[in-house]
Design an enzyme around this catalytic site. Structure first.
Site, PDB file in Angstrom:
ATOM      1  N   MET A 328       0.829  -1.199   0.000  1.00  0.00           N
ATOM      2  CA  MET A 328       0.000   0.000   0.000  1.00  0.00           C
ATOM      3  C   MET A 328       0.868   1.256   0.000  1.00  0.00           C
ATOM      4  O   MET A 328       0.570   2.239  -0.688  1.00  0.00           O
ATOM      5  CB  MET A 328      -0.943   0.022   1.203  1.00  0.00           C
ATOM      6  CG  MET A 328      -1.920   1.197   1.188  1.00  0.00           C
ATOM      7  SD  MET A 328      -2.985   1.280   2.645  1.00  0.00           S
ATOM      8  CE  MET A 328      -4.098  -0.093   2.335  1.00  0.00           C
ATOM      9  N   GLY A 329       1.961   1.239   0.777  1.00  0.00           N
ATOM     10  CA  GLY A 329       2.879   2.371   0.794  1.00  0.00           C
ATOM     11  C   GLY A 329       3.486   2.619  -0.574  1.00  0.00           C
ATOM     12  O   GLY A 329       3.515   3.758  -1.065  1.00  0.00           O
ATOM     13  N   TRP A 331       2.244   1.735  -3.388  1.00  0.00           N
ATOM     14  CA  TRP A 331       1.190   2.183  -4.297  1.00  0.00           C
ATOM     15  C   TRP A 331       1.027   3.703  -4.227  1.00  0.00           C
ATOM     16  O   TRP A 331       0.823   4.362  -5.259  1.00  0.00           O
ATOM     17  CB  TRP A 331      -0.130   1.495  -3.958  1.00  0.00           C
ATOM     18  CG  TRP A 331      -1.297   2.155  -4.642  1.00  0.00           C
ATOM     19  CD1 TRP A 331      -1.575   2.150  -5.980  1.00  0.00           C
ATOM     20  CD2 TRP A 331      -2.326   2.938  -4.036  1.00  0.00           C
ATOM     21  NE1 TRP A 331      -2.715   2.878  -6.232  1.00  0.00           N
ATOM     22  CE2 TRP A 331      -3.193   3.364  -5.061  1.00  0.00           C
ATOM     23  CE3 TRP A 331      -2.606   3.291  -2.713  1.00  0.00           C
ATOM     24  CZ2 TRP A 331      -4.320   4.152  -4.804  1.00  0.00           C
ATOM     25  CZ3 TRP A 331      -3.724   4.080  -2.457  1.00  0.00           C
ATOM     26  CH2 TRP A 331      -4.566   4.497  -3.501  1.00  0.00           C
ATOM     27  N   HIS A 332       1.153   4.285  -3.054  1.00  0.00           N
ATOM     28  CA  HIS A 332       1.033   5.735  -2.938  1.00  0.00           C
ATOM     29  C   HIS A 332       2.173   6.452  -3.656  1.00  0.00           C
ATOM     30  O   HIS A 332       1.988   7.566  -4.174  1.00  0.00           O
ATOM     31  CB  HIS A 332       1.006   6.158  -1.468  1.00  0.00           C
ATOM     32  CG  HIS A 332      -0.323   5.960  -0.812  1.00  0.00           C
ATOM     33  ND1 HIS A 332      -0.580   4.927   0.070  1.00  0.00           N
ATOM     34  CD2 HIS A 332      -1.478   6.659  -0.908  1.00  0.00           C
ATOM     35  CE1 HIS A 332      -1.834   5.001   0.483  1.00  0.00           C
ATOM     36  NE2 HIS A 332      -2.402   6.038  -0.087  1.00  0.00           N
ATOM     37  N   GLY A 333       3.360   5.839  -3.694  1.00  0.00           N
ATOM     38  CA  GLY A 333       4.480   6.471  -4.384  1.00  0.00           C
ATOM     39  C   GLY A 333       5.805   5.864  -3.961  1.00  0.00           C
ATOM     40  O   GLY A 333       5.902   5.237  -2.907  1.00  0.00           O
TER      41      GLY A 333
END
Length: 404
Positions: A328-329, A331-333
């Site tokens: 998830m981290g 995925w944010h960037g």
């Protein structure tokens, strides 16, 4: 040609009201026109991806054709009576579905911040929908695939830019049915309330926190050169801005969906009342959280247990927590603060589960009352706000950016 960000200004809402009125009248009298819905979807997609943003519109069309063909091919393979349901074909299909998003996410990191030419607003959320459809097709929960209906599912304009992330079967059930008059009036009442609450969140509270207060406290924190009370102000102010801005958008998306007779799932449920970090992820950006839980975390756990990678179920769950939140981290960037944000929440889930197991074994010694509940909410709120401070990237500016 006009071009708007979804729910970005009053003109967009005026056009939206005019476009939805005939549809609402039809639904009130028990009729749903898929042709008219397709027309207004096309118009609002043109307003979002047309004009000066026409290149993103071309990228969306190419992406849509690519993903529909991919899911159709996998569905044809999976739904054959003699389908062997090979794991490698499933894995390749998922990888092929993710590749466009991966290119869009990686390009800025390797090309000094430049955006990918195949990127467009909402590509992440469309990819989540594609991947979940492939996974549910493999599991056998999706029995039939209709390319046109799948296209409608992907391009449902109220949610295309930032969710909420719906599920294919749930969406199609609403899309192919007409609610009773009493049910639709209930949806309209909720939809209007959500839209007005969205206005209050996004255009009043988020403006106060994000536009009025945040620059002032950030300036004070930068002037303090390090850890300070102003930095604490940044933490809380950014957290409020993030919540009210995103929750306001989500309320618009859900409210407009309800006016169209589609019960898009809610994205937020009073997250700052959470009593622990797991409770928080059951309340914050819920459709994303549940997507990661169902399609990454649970499958990681199943894979590791099937192959007996760890003897302990606790270890299996803990490793899956960290990997899930790390993904998830990323995925944010691809910046250190997004990655640390993901790791922070992964290890917070591990610590939370350890505490719950300890608490269960020592119920007689550990008090449980209103005070402990309020303290749990206070502690969780501050842990979450600290994670948002990491997520904001302000610590990078404060400690690592070059100053004149």
């Amino acid at each position: 040609m006009m071009s708007f960000d979804p729910y970005g200004n009053p003109t967009y809402f005026l056009l939206l009201f005019i476009a939805l009125l005939p549809l609402m009248i039809g639904l009130l009298y028990g009729r749903r026109s898929h042709i008219y819905e397709s027309v207004i979807s096309f118009v609002f997609l043109m307003l979002t991806f047309g004009g000066v943003k026409w290149r993103t519109g071309i990228a969306l069309i190419i992406y849509l054709v690519y993903q529909i063909c991919l899911v159709w091919l996998y569905s044809r393979y999976r739904q054959r009576p003699d389908s062997p349901n090979k794991g490698w074909i499933f894995v390749v299909s998922v990888i092929l579905a993710i590749i466009p998003l991966a290119i869009v996410k990686i390009t800025p990191a390797v090309h000094h911040g430049a955006s990918s030419i195949i990127g467009f607003l909402g590509i992440s959320y469309l990819t989540f929908k594609v991947v979940q459809t492939i996974m549910e097709t493999r599991d056998g929960t999706i029995k039939e695939f209709h390319p046109i209906l799948f296209g409608q599912f992907l391009l449902f304009f109220p949610t295309i830019s930032s969710g909420p992330i719906d599920r294919y079967r749930r969406f199609i059930k609403d899309y192919e049915s007409v609610p009773t008059r009493s049910k639709y009036l209930e949806l309209v009442e909720k939809g209007v309330r959500y839209v007005f609450l969205g206005f209050f969140y996004k255009f009043i509270l988020a403006y106060i926190f994000g536009t009025v207060m945040l620059p002032a406290v950030e300036h004070a924190a930068l002037q303090a050169h390090g850890i300070s009370w102003a930095l604490l102000g940044v933490m809380y102010t950014y957290s409020m801005d993030l919540f009210f801005d995103f929750a306001g958008y989500s309320l618009f998306a859900v409210g407009v969906s309800y006016l169209m007779g589609i019960e898009t799932p809610m994205n937020f449920n009073q997250p700052f009342k959470s009593k622990n970090i797991k409770d928080f992820w059951n309340r914050w950006h819920m459709t994303l959280s549940f997507w990661f839980r169902d399609f990454i975390y649970m499958r990681l756990v199943f894979f590791m247990m099937k192959h007996k990678i760890f003897k302990s179920r606790v270890t299996t769950a803990n490793v899956a927590y960290v990997i899930n939140m790390l993904i998830m981290g990323f995925w944010h960037g691809e910046t250190w603060y997004y990655i640390v944000y993901g790791l922070f929440h992964g290890f917070a889930m591990v610590i939370n589960d350890a505490w719950l197991r300890f608490k269960k074994k020592h119920q007689a010694q550990i008090p449980h009352n209103k005070f402990t509940e309020y303290f749990a909410i206070f502690l969780t709120f501050n842990v979450v706000c600290f994670s948002f401070l990491i997520f904001s990237g302000f610590l990078n500016t404060l400690f690592f950016s070059a100053r004149p």
